[in-house]
Write an enzyme that holds these catalytic residues in place. Structure first.
Site, short mmCIF file in Angstrom:
data_model
loop_
_atom_site.label_atom_id
_atom_site.label_comp_id
_atom_site.label_asym_id
_atom_site.label_seq_id
_atom_site.Cartn_x
_atom_site.Cartn_y
_atom_site.Cartn_z
N LYS A 173 1.03 -1.03 0.13
CA LYS A 173 0.06 0.03 -0.05
C LYS A 173 1.01 1.17 0.01
CE LYS A 173 -1.95 2.64 2.97
NZ LYS A 173 -1.91 3.87 2.37
N GLY A 226 7.26 5.16 7.70
CA GLY A 226 6.35 6.26 8.10
C GLY A 226 6.58 6.90 9.45
N THR A 228 6.31 8.03 13.39
CA THR A 228 6.77 7.27 14.77
C THR A 228 5.42 6.84 15.41
OG1 THR A 228 8.92 8.00 14.88
CG2 THR A 228 7.81 7.36 16.96
N THR A 230 2.62 6.35 13.85
CA THR A 230 1.81 4.98 13.12
C THR A 230 2.76 3.87 13.41
OG1 THR A 230 1.44 6.88 11.39
CG2 THR A 230 1.18 4.54 10.86
N GLU A 248 10.57 1.67 9.84
CA GLU A 248 11.62 2.82 9.63
C GLU A 248 10.81 3.99 9.82
OE1 GLU A 248 14.50 2.63 8.73
OE2 GLU A 248 14.64 0.30 8.52
N CYS A 282 13.42 11.81 5.25
CA CYS A 282 13.53 11.55 6.83
C CYS A 282 15.08 11.98 7.18
CB CYS A 282 13.23 9.94 6.88
SG CYS A 282 13.98 8.90 5.90
N GLU A 384 9.65 16.40 14.98
CA GLU A 384 9.95 16.30 13.62
C GLU A 384 8.90 17.18 12.98
OE1 GLU A 384 8.78 12.60 11.37
OE2 GLU A 384 10.77 12.46 10.41
P1 NDP Z 1 2.23 8.17 8.16
O1 NDP Z 1 2.86 7.12 9.29
O2 NDP Z 1 1.38 9.01 8.07
O3 NDP Z 1 2.19 7.05 6.70
C1 NDP Z 1 2.97 6.05 6.43
C2 NDP Z 1 2.11 5.11 5.88
O4 NDP Z 1 1.42 4.35 6.61
C3 NDP Z 1 1.27 5.73 4.71
O5 NDP Z 1 1.04 4.70 3.51
C4 NDP Z 1 -0.06 5.60 5.44
O6 NDP Z 1 -1.25 5.57 4.69
C5 NDP Z 1 -0.06 4.36 6.24
N1 NDP Z 1 -0.89 4.30 7.57
C6 NDP Z 1 -1.33 5.54 8.33
N2 NDP Z 1 -1.94 4.86 9.20
C7 NDP Z 1 -1.95 3.48 9.29
C8 NDP Z 1 -2.43 2.58 9.86
N3 NDP Z 1 -3.21 2.72 11.12
N4 NDP Z 1 -2.20 1.43 9.81
C9 NDP Z 1 -1.54 0.87 8.60
N5 NDP Z 1 -1.03 2.15 7.85
C10 NDP Z 1 -1.03 3.35 8.05
O7 NDP Z 1 3.81 8.72 7.60
P2 NDP Z 1 3.71 9.89 6.17
O8 NDP Z 1 3.26 9.14 5.12
O9 NDP Z 1 3.38 11.08 6.82
O10 NDP Z 1 5.36 10.16 6.06
C11 NDP Z 1 6.23 10.96 6.72
C12 NDP Z 1 6.96 9.94 7.94
O11 NDP Z 1 7.74 8.84 7.51
C13 NDP Z 1 7.71 11.00 8.56
O12 NDP Z 1 7.77 10.93 9.99
C14 NDP Z 1 9.24 10.53 8.08
O13 NDP Z 1 10.53 10.72 9.11
C15 NDP Z 1 9.10 9.11 7.98
N6 NDP Z 1 10.01 8.56 7.18
C16 NDP Z 1 10.89 7.67 7.44
C17 NDP Z 1 11.88 7.02 6.72
C18 NDP Z 1 13.03 6.11 7.22
O14 NDP Z 1 13.82 5.47 6.46
N7 NDP Z 1 13.11 6.11 8.50
C19 NDP Z 1 11.94 7.34 5.44
C20 NDP Z 1 11.00 8.20 4.73
C21 NDP Z 1 9.89 8.69 5.41
P3 NDP Z 1 -1.84 7.02 4.39
O15 NDP Z 1 -0.91 8.09 3.90
O16 NDP Z 1 -2.53 6.57 3.01
O17 NDP Z 1 -2.92 7.30 5.27
#
Ligand code: NDP
Length: 480
Positions: A173, A226, A228, A230, A248, A282, A384
């Site tokens: 997804k 995504g 922290t 989530t 991650e 990130c 962040e």
């Molecule tokens: P989110 O945590 O909001 O979302 C990440 C993914 O998880 C999306 O596909 C989102 O879907 C999905 N998601 C959200 N809620 C749920 C749930 N309850 N159950 C399952 N899946 C869920 O992060 P962002 O998309 O806002 O990304 C930004 C974040 O990602 C920042 O904190 C960044 O630091 C981190 N990041 C970390 C990296 C690393 O390598 N450590 C690299 C890149 C980013 P949807 O968006 O469709 O709601």
């Protein structure tokens, strides 16, 4: 209007509910397409198709799996222009960046794991009493890959490539905010000859489609990138089911600059490490610590360069700074600038919404911000922001800056600038982060372990680490 469809069992189809979500273009704020609003039923269909495909896929010789992945990598390369423009439109990032970084890296991810699987080996342990143990590395079965919006195809492929190479069937997804290139990739996967059901791409929101993935009892491993919060939610939900997890998560990375650094290289790289992709990587260094003796020199030179940066239409080849990903995210970033001011920070440049002309006037543009005068432990320096906002702070000693650098709950990456190699190694060892770059930033060798410590994540991606994650070891002991 561009209609995105789910890819399940080799078919392109809408959500079972028939519902859709609007897809918004960040550069203009307009709705330019729809996404299936998938949920439990779509994930159940995807799991059924993956279950049927798994026996054949896991017994397909790795050389054949590898050949299909190589074809997919070639197709990404052939479609570079189209994919880069799609990423720019969907995410707001400059097309030049998508063309130079995101899409080539997506191709490299697939190519890397097409190669790596042919080199992956397991251990054997001989016992002097006359026995031998060998370890089988079996694919897990059906795995879930959930990726964020900031590097859409780059991070999507970083997960699905090792999962598929290792012989798993995947339910993936992408973020609902940036689904387009994952959709285009599902078409290329079909063209590359990936058997139906091996890769299923299901679109929708996190709380609906994402939650259905993490809750499904037949999905035995989840690779998630995504935020922290989530990640915490997923970990809590998956733990009672004993799912394997790779998380991650967020970062608040320090960029530590000593007076003896190569100033010009540091300055150019610091502009990039602060604001590449509108600061939405990130790994961006959002807390910049500068040795006191060069603080003013650095501040003035940095402000001069950054204040000249112009945001613009992401679709134009000359644009270096595009739009941030959504209106909601833009507002969140601007609220942080307000918070910084309340906490006593002085905004030296930027930090305001930019209104461009014509169709772009409703786009989500922020002038990159540099803030000084904040303490290392204020909220602005602990939370962040994930946008084009950095803080700069002076320091006197190594001990002091180590304390500042390690003061957050995060530990993803750090950057160090110094020509004193003893100091560089000493500092690197004491910094609490999964990655340390010395005199460079975002220099990536895909064989290396990638991931964070503390609240930045659990587990490592990259190299054979990801192949280990996506396989289950089984020890076989033979007495002779
Ligand atoms: P989110 O945590 O909001 O979302 C990440 C993914 O998880 C999306 O596909 C989102 O879907 C999905 N998601 C959200 N809620 C749920 C749930 N309850 N159950 C399952 N899946 C869920 O992060 P962002 O998309 O806002 O990304 C930004 C974040 O990602 C920042 O904190 C960044 O630091 C981190 N990041 C970390 C990296 C690393 O390598 N450590 C690299 C890149 C980013 P949807 O968006 O469709 O709601």
């Amino acid at each position: 209007m561009k209609e995105i469809l789910n890819y399940i069992n080799g078919h392109f189809q809408p959500a079972a509910s028939g519902n859709t979500i609007d897809n918004i273009k960040p550069s203009t704020g307009e709705i330019y397409g729809t996404i299936p609003e998938s949920g439990v039923e779509d994930i159940a269909q995807a799991v059924n198709s993956a279950e049927k495909a798994f026996p054949l896929w896991k017994s397909t010789p790795k050389e054949e799996r590898s050949a299909i992945l190589f074809r997919l990598a070639d197709l990404i390369k052939e479609n570079l222009e189209e994919l880069a423009m799609a990423e720019a439109i969907d995410n707001g990032k400059p097309v030049s960046l998508a063309k130079a970084v995101d899409i080539p890296r997506a191709e490299a991810n697939i190519r890397f794991y097409a190669n790596a699987i042919t080199q992956f080996s397991s251990e054997a342990h001989h016992m002097e009493i006359g026995a031998i143990n060998y370890t089988l590395r079996k694919p897990i079965g059906i795995v879930g890959c959930i990726s964020p919006w900031n590097l859409p195809l780059y991070l999507f492929t970083w997960k699905i490539a090792p999962a598929l190479a290792a012989g798993n069937c995947v339910i993936a997804k992408p973020s609902e905010v940036t689904p387009m290139t994952a959709y285009l990739l599902s078409k290329l996967a079909k063209e590359a000859g990936l058997p139906d059901g091996v890769l299923n791409v299901v679109h929708g929101t996190g709380p609906s489609a994402g939650d259905a993935i993490i809750s499904h009892p037949k999905i035995k491993a989840i690779s998630f990138t995504g935020g922290t919060k989530t990640g915490q939610y997923i970990a809590a939900k998956a733990a009672p089911e004993f799912k394997k997890l790779s998380l991650e998560l967020g970062g608040k990375n320090p960029n530590i600059i000593f007076a003896d650094c190569d100033f010009d290289t540091m300055l150019d790289t610091t502009v990039r490490s602060s604001f590449a992709n509108q600061g939405q990587i990130c790994l961006c260094g959002s807390r910049i610590f500068v040795e006191e003796s060069i603080y003013e020199k650095f501040r003035d030179a940095f402000v001069e360069k950054v204040s000249k940066m112009r945001v613009g239409n992401p679709e134009l080849p000359e644009t270096k700074m595009g739009a941030v990903v959504s209106e909601q995210h833009m507002n969140k970033v601007l609220e942080f600038v307000e918070l910084a001011k309340e906490e006593g920070g002085k905004v030296l440049t930027g930090g305001v919404q930019v209104k461009l002309e014509g169709a772009l006037q409703r786009g989500f543009y922020i002038q990159p911000a540099i803030i000084e005068g904040l303490s290392f432990d204020c909220r602005t320096n602990q939370e962040e922001i994930f946008g084009p906002v950095v803080t700069i702070m002076p320091f006197k000693t190594e001990e002091e800056v180590l304390k500042y650098a390690n003061s957050t709950k995060y530990g993803l990456s750090a950057t160090l600038w110094t020509e004193n190699l003893s100091r560089a190694h000493r500092m690197a060892e004491h910094i609490e982060s999964g990655i340390v770059w010395i005199n460079c930033w975002l220099l990536r060798d895909l064989r290396t372990p990638f991931g964070g410590v503390k609240d930045s994540g659990v587990g490592r991606e990259g190299g054979f680490e990801a192949l280990r994650f996506f396989t289950e070891p089984q020890n076989v002991c033979v007495k002779y």
